[in-house]
Motif scaffolding. Structure first.
Motif, PDB file in Angstrom:
ATOM      1  N   LEU A 112       0.876  -1.170   0.000  1.00 20.58           N
ATOM      2  CA  LEU A 112       0.000   0.000   0.000  1.00 20.58           C
ATOM      3  C   LEU A 112       0.914   1.221   0.000  1.00 20.58           C
ATOM      4  O   LEU A 112       1.524   1.553   1.020  1.00 20.58           O
ATOM      5  CB  LEU A 112      -0.903  -0.008   1.233  1.00 20.58           C
ATOM      6  CG  LEU A 112      -1.926   1.126   1.338  1.00 20.58           C
ATOM      7  CD1 LEU A 112      -3.059   0.910   0.350  1.00 20.58           C
ATOM      8  CD2 LEU A 112      -2.475   1.200   2.753  1.00 20.58           C
ATOM      9  N   ALA A 113       1.049   1.882  -1.153  1.00 20.93           N
ATOM     10  CA  ALA A 113       2.031   2.959  -1.292  1.00 20.93           C
ATOM     11  C   ALA A 113       1.616   4.225  -0.556  1.00 20.93           C
ATOM     12  O   ALA A 113       2.461   4.962  -0.043  1.00 20.93           O
ATOM     13  CB  ALA A 113       2.266   3.263  -2.766  1.00 20.93           C
ATOM     14  N   GLY A 114       0.305   4.514  -0.491  1.00 22.98           N
ATOM     15  CA  GLY A 114      -0.161   5.731   0.163  1.00 22.98           C
ATOM     16  C   GLY A 114       0.508   6.959  -0.421  1.00 22.98           C
ATOM     17  O   GLY A 114       0.610   7.117  -1.637  1.00 22.98           O
ATOM     18  N   GLY A 115       1.019   7.838   0.448  1.00 24.20           N
ATOM     19  CA  GLY A 115       1.629   9.080  -0.008  1.00 24.20           C
ATOM     20  C   GLY A 115       3.051   8.949  -0.495  1.00 24.20           C
ATOM     21  O   GLY A 115       3.642   9.953  -0.911  1.00 24.20           O
ATOM     22  N   ILE A 136      -3.716  -1.223  -7.976  1.00 23.17           N
ATOM     23  CA  ILE A 136      -5.069  -0.826  -7.586  1.00 23.17           C
ATOM     24  C   ILE A 136      -5.065   0.645  -7.195  1.00 23.17           C
ATOM     25  O   ILE A 136      -4.243   1.082  -6.376  1.00 23.17           O
ATOM     26  CB  ILE A 136      -5.553  -1.676  -6.391  1.00 23.17           C
ATOM     27  CG1 ILE A 136      -5.583  -3.162  -6.778  1.00 23.17           C
ATOM     28  CG2 ILE A 136      -6.924  -1.203  -5.907  1.00 23.17           C
ATOM     29  CD1 ILE A 136      -5.723  -4.096  -5.594  1.00 23.17           C
ATOM     30  N   ALA A 137      -5.957   1.433  -7.777  1.00 19.97           N
ATOM     31  CA  ALA A 137      -6.078   2.853  -7.436  1.00 19.97           C
ATOM     32  C   ALA A 137      -6.691   3.006  -6.046  1.00 19.97           C
ATOM     33  O   ALA A 137      -7.631   2.294  -5.683  1.00 19.97           O
ATOM     34  CB  ALA A 137      -6.938   3.569  -8.471  1.00 19.97           C
ATOM     35  N   LEU A 138      -6.152   3.947  -5.282  1.00 20.85           N
ATOM     36  CA  LEU A 138      -6.643   4.189  -3.931  1.00 20.85           C
ATOM     37  C   LEU A 138      -7.675   5.315  -3.912  1.00 20.85           C
ATOM     38  O   LEU A 138      -7.579   6.260  -4.695  1.00 20.85           O
ATOM     39  CB  LEU A 138      -5.480   4.559  -3.006  1.00 20.85           C
ATOM     40  CG  LEU A 138      -4.381   3.511  -2.829  1.00 20.85           C
ATOM     41  CD1 LEU A 138      -3.295   4.048  -1.901  1.00 20.85           C
ATOM     42  CD2 LEU A 138      -4.946   2.199  -2.302  1.00 20.85           C
ATOM     43  N   PRO A 139      -8.631   5.254  -2.995  1.00 16.28           N
ATOM     44  CA  PRO A 139      -9.588   6.359  -2.832  1.00 16.28           C
ATOM     45  C   PRO A 139      -8.898   7.544  -2.153  1.00 16.28           C
ATOM     46  O   PRO A 139      -7.813   7.407  -1.575  1.00 16.28           O
ATOM     47  CB  PRO A 139     -10.670   5.750  -1.943  1.00 16.28           C
ATOM     48  CG  PRO A 139      -9.958   4.688  -1.170  1.00 16.28           C
ATOM     49  CD  PRO A 139      -8.912   4.126  -2.092  1.00 16.28           C
ATOM     50  N   PRO A 140      -9.504   8.736  -2.199  1.00 16.60           N
ATOM     51  CA  PRO A 140      -8.875   9.941  -1.651  1.00 16.60           C
ATOM     52  C   PRO A 140      -8.426   9.815  -0.203  1.00 16.60           C
ATOM     53  O   PRO A 140      -7.385  10.353   0.175  1.00 16.60           O
ATOM     54  CB  PRO A 140      -9.963  11.011  -1.808  1.00 16.60           C
ATOM     55  CG  PRO A 140     -10.784  10.542  -2.956  1.00 16.60           C
ATOM     56  CD  PRO A 140     -10.794   9.042  -2.862  1.00 16.60           C
ATOM     57  N   GLU A 141      -9.161   9.095   0.629  1.00 14.44           N
ATOM     58  CA  GLU A 141      -8.801   9.011   2.047  1.00 14.44           C
ATOM     59  C   GLU A 141      -7.545   8.164   2.305  1.00 14.44           C
ATOM     60  O   GLU A 141      -6.993   8.201   3.406  1.00 14.44           O
ATOM     61  CB  GLU A 141      -9.973   8.455   2.873  1.00 14.44           C
ATOM     62  CG  GLU A 141     -10.391   7.035   2.517  1.00 14.44           C
ATOM     63  CD  GLU A 141     -11.462   6.971   1.434  1.00 14.44           C
ATOM     64  OE1 GLU A 141     -12.160   5.937   1.379  1.00 14.44           O
ATOM     65  OE2 GLU A 141     -11.609   7.948   0.674  1.00 14.44           O
ATOM     66  N   LEU A 142      -7.077   7.433   1.297  1.00 13.56           N
ATOM     67  CA  LEU A 142      -5.896   6.591   1.465  1.00 13.56           C
ATOM     68  C   LEU A 142      -4.709   7.012   0.595  1.00 13.56           C
ATOM     69  O   LEU A 142      -3.578   6.607   0.868  1.00 13.56           O
ATOM     70  CB  LEU A 142      -6.233   5.125   1.153  1.00 13.56           C
ATOM     71  CG  LEU A 142      -7.238   4.424   2.069  1.00 13.56           C
ATOM     72  CD1 LEU A 142      -7.516   3.007   1.559  1.00 13.56           C
ATOM     73  CD2 LEU A 142      -6.733   4.386   3.497  1.00 13.56           C
ATOM     74  N   PRO A 180      -8.528  -1.682  -0.060  1.00  8.42           N
ATOM     75  CA  PRO A 180      -8.799  -0.245   0.036  1.00  8.42           C
ATOM     76  C   PRO A 180     -10.223   0.153  -0.316  1.00  8.42           C
ATOM     77  O   PRO A 180     -10.655   1.258   0.001  1.00  8.42           O
ATOM     78  CB  PRO A 180      -7.802   0.361  -0.944  1.00  8.42           C
ATOM     79  CG  PRO A 180      -7.499  -0.734  -1.905  1.00  8.42           C
ATOM     80  CD  PRO A 180      -7.563  -1.997  -1.121  1.00  8.42           C
ATOM     81  N   SER A 181     -10.953  -0.722  -0.979  1.00  7.82           N
ATOM     82  CA  SER A 181     -12.355  -0.504  -1.342  1.00  7.82           C
ATOM     83  C   SER A 181     -12.957  -1.882  -1.599  1.00  7.82           C
ATOM     84  O   SER A 181     -12.225  -2.873  -1.674  1.00  7.82           O
ATOM     85  CB  SER A 181     -12.470   0.411  -2.574  1.00  7.82           C
ATOM     86  OG  SER A 181     -11.786  -0.145  -3.683  1.00  7.82           O
ATOM     87  N   PRO A 182     -14.283  -2.004  -1.743  1.00 10.67           N
ATOM     88  CA  PRO A 182     -14.887  -3.330  -1.908  1.00 10.67           C
ATOM     89  C   PRO A 182     -14.408  -4.020  -3.185  1.00 10.67           C
ATOM     90  O   PRO A 182     -14.670  -3.556  -4.296  1.00 10.67           O
ATOM     91  CB  PRO A 182     -16.385  -3.025  -1.967  1.00 10.67           C
ATOM     92  CG  PRO A 182     -16.545  -1.723  -1.255  1.00 10.67           C
ATOM     93  CD  PRO A 182     -15.310  -0.944  -1.594  1.00 10.67           C
ATOM     94  N   MET A 183     -13.691  -5.140  -3.025  1.00  8.59           N
ATOM     95  CA  MET A 183     -13.172  -5.876  -4.179  1.00  8.59           C
ATOM     96  C   MET A 183     -12.781  -7.281  -3.761  1.00  8.59           C
ATOM     97  O   MET A 183     -12.546  -7.566  -2.593  1.00  8.59           O
ATOM     98  CB  MET A 183     -11.951  -5.174  -4.774  1.00  8.59           C
ATOM     99  CG  MET A 183     -10.728  -5.148  -3.875  1.00  8.59           C
ATOM    100  SD  MET A 183      -9.330  -4.280  -4.624  1.00  8.59           S
ATOM    101  CE  MET A 183      -9.990  -2.597  -4.717  1.00  8.59           C
ATOM    102  N   ASN A 184     -12.705  -8.163  -4.747  1.00  5.23           N
ATOM    103  CA  ASN A 184     -12.170  -9.508  -4.598  1.00  5.23           C
ATOM    104  C   ASN A 184     -11.081  -9.720  -5.634  1.00  5.23           C
ATOM    105  O   ASN A 184     -11.171  -9.207  -6.758  1.00  5.23           O
ATOM    106  CB  ASN A 184     -13.250 -10.577  -4.812  1.00  5.23           C
ATOM    107  CG  ASN A 184     -14.272 -10.625  -3.689  1.00  5.23           C
ATOM    108  OD1 ASN A 184     -13.994 -10.205  -2.559  1.00  5.23           O
ATOM    109  ND2 ASN A 184     -15.448 -11.132  -3.980  1.00  5.23           N
ATOM    110  N   TYR A 185     -10.056 -10.470  -5.260  1.00  2.00           N
ATOM    111  CA  TYR A 185      -8.996 -10.854  -6.187  1.00  2.00           C
ATOM    112  C   TYR A 185      -8.606 -12.280  -5.843  1.00  2.00           C
ATOM    113  O   TYR A 185      -8.145 -12.550  -4.726  1.00  2.00           O
ATOM    114  CB  TYR A 185      -7.809  -9.900  -6.064  1.00  2.00           C
ATOM    115  CG  TYR A 185      -6.685 -10.149  -7.042  1.00  2.00           C
ATOM    116  CD1 TYR A 185      -6.929 -10.459  -8.376  1.00  2.00           C
ATOM    117  CD2 TYR A 185      -5.350 -10.034  -6.639  1.00  2.00           C
ATOM    118  CE1 TYR A 185      -5.893 -10.663  -9.270  1.00  2.00           C
ATOM    119  CE2 TYR A 185      -4.307 -10.235  -7.527  1.00  2.00           C
ATOM    120  CZ  TYR A 185      -4.583 -10.548  -8.840  1.00  2.00           C
ATOM    121  OH  TYR A 185      -3.544 -10.754  -9.722  1.00  2.00           O
TER     122      TYR A 185
END
Length: 293
Positions: A112-115, A136-142, A180-185
Motif C-alpha cells: 500500500l504505497a499511500g503518499g 489498484i487505485a486508492l480512494p482519496p482518504e488513502l 482499500p475498497s470493496p473488491m475480490n482478487y
C-alpha cells in the motif's frame, strides 16, 4: 514487489491486439494479449482497460522462462496499492519500510504505497519465475496516507476449494489484507475438465480475468496470456478448464474518481499527485544520503 513491472514509460501507451468480435450473447466486453517487454507483458493500463476496470489500473503477467531479468533497484510509488502473486519460482524484495526477503511460489506481496514509498527487487532462486502483478487505485482518504507492506507465505493465504483468496472474500475464505475498497482478487487453479463458477457480490459490476497457464471456456475459449473484461451483470460466470489451467480474477465496486498519472503514481487529483511527489523526493534524498541509490 513492483520491481517486476514494465518501465513506466509504457504506462500511457495504448494496448494492442484487442479482439472485439464475439457472439452477441457473449459476456466478454473486450479482450487483449497486451504488449510484451522482455519477461513482462502489460495486459492492462489506464490508457486502455482500466477505463472499464478501475479501481484495477495495471496488470502485468511475468514469466522469466528463456528470458533474462536482473530486477529493478529501489523505485517509488504513490497513490496505489500493488499486489504481486508468485505462481512459480520466487522473487526477492526490499522496501523503505524496512522489509527484505524472498517470496516463494504461492506467496504474495501487498504494498500500500499511500503518499509515497520506495521498493525494488527481482528474481529469486535460479529457475523459472512467473506470476501476476496488479496495481489498484486508492480512494482519496488513502492516497496520501501511510505506506504499508505485507508479505504472505503460501500456507497463510486462505482458500475455498480451487480458489485462493488474495484480496476480499470468496465462499468461506477471507483475506487478512484489508482491501482499500470493496473488491475480490482470486487465484484459481483447475485440472483439465474441471468446472468452477464465480458469483459477483452485489455491486461488483467490474469483473475481469487473466489466464496464466492453460486455457478455459467462459464459454468462449481464453488462452494463456489473455485478459478479458466482462460486461456488467449480476449473473455468475462459469469456467471450464480445457487443460490444467491457472487464472486470476478480479471483481469490484467501480472507482468513481479520475486517474491522474505520475511517472510511478496514480492519484485522484493533480494536487494529491504533487504532494506525493514531494514526499517521494524527500525519501529519495534520504536514500541517497544512506548510499542506497
Amino acid at each position: 514487489m513492483s520491481h517486476l513491472k514494465s518501465p513506466d514509460k509504457t504506462a500511457t501507451r495504448p494496448e494492442t491486439a484487442t479482439v472485439t468480435t464475439q457472439s452477441p450473447l457473449s459476456r466478454i466486453a473486450r479482450r487483449t494479449r497486451g504488449q510484451s517487454h522482455g519477461p513482462i507483458t502489460r495486459l492492462m493500463s489506464p490508457s486502455d482497460f482500466a477505463r472499464l476496470l478501475k479501481p484495477f489500473v495495471f496488470l502485468d503477467i511475468f514469466d522469466t522462462q528463456g528470458k533474462s531479468f536482473s530486477g529493478l533497484g529501489l523505485h517509488p510509488h504513490s497513490g496505489i496499492a500493488t499486489l504481486t502473486y508468485v505462481a512459480e519460482g520466487s522473487v526477492s524484495y526490499e522496501d523503505t519500510n524496512g522489509a527484505t526477503g524472498l517470496l516463494p511460489a504461492g506467496g504474495l506481496e501487498w504494498m500500500l504505497a499511500g503518499g509515497g514509498v520506495w521498493h525494488g527487487g527481482g528474481s529469486g532462486e535460479p529457475g523459472r519465475t512467473r506470476g501476476f502483478q496488479l496495481w489498484i487505485a486508492l480512494p482519496p482518504e488513502l492516497e496520501l496516507g501511510p505506506s504499508e507492506s505485507v508479505y504472505l507465505s503460501p500456507e497463510v493465504i486462505p482458500h475455498d476449494g480451487r480458489a485462493r483468496v488474495l484480496l476480499g472474500s470468496y465462499g468461506t475464505a477471507t483475506s487478512t489484507i484489508k482491501a482499500p475498497s470493496p473488491m475480490n482478487y482470486l487465484a484459481v487453479h483447475l485440472m483439465a475438465g474441471e468446472r468452477w463458477s464465480y458469483q459477483p457480490p452485489a455491486g461488483h459490476t467490474v469483473l475481469w480475468t487473466a489466464v496464466g497457464m492453460g486455457s478455459v471456456l467462459v464459454p468462449e475459449e481464453l488462452r494463456q496470456g489473455e485478459l478479458v473484461a466482462f460486461k456488467p451483470s449480476s449473473a455468475a460466470i462459469e469456467f471450464e478448464a480445457q487443460s490444467d489451467a491457472e487464472f486470476v480474477l478480479g471483481s469490484a465496486v467501480p472507482h468513481d474518481y479520475d486517474l491522474i498519472l505520475g511517472s510511478h503514481s496514480v492519484h485522484t487529483s493533480t494536487q494529491a499527485l504533487r504532494e506525493a511527489e514531494a514526499r517521494i523526493a524527500e525519501i529519495q534524498m534520504r536514500l541517497s544520503q544512506q548510499g542506497r541509490l
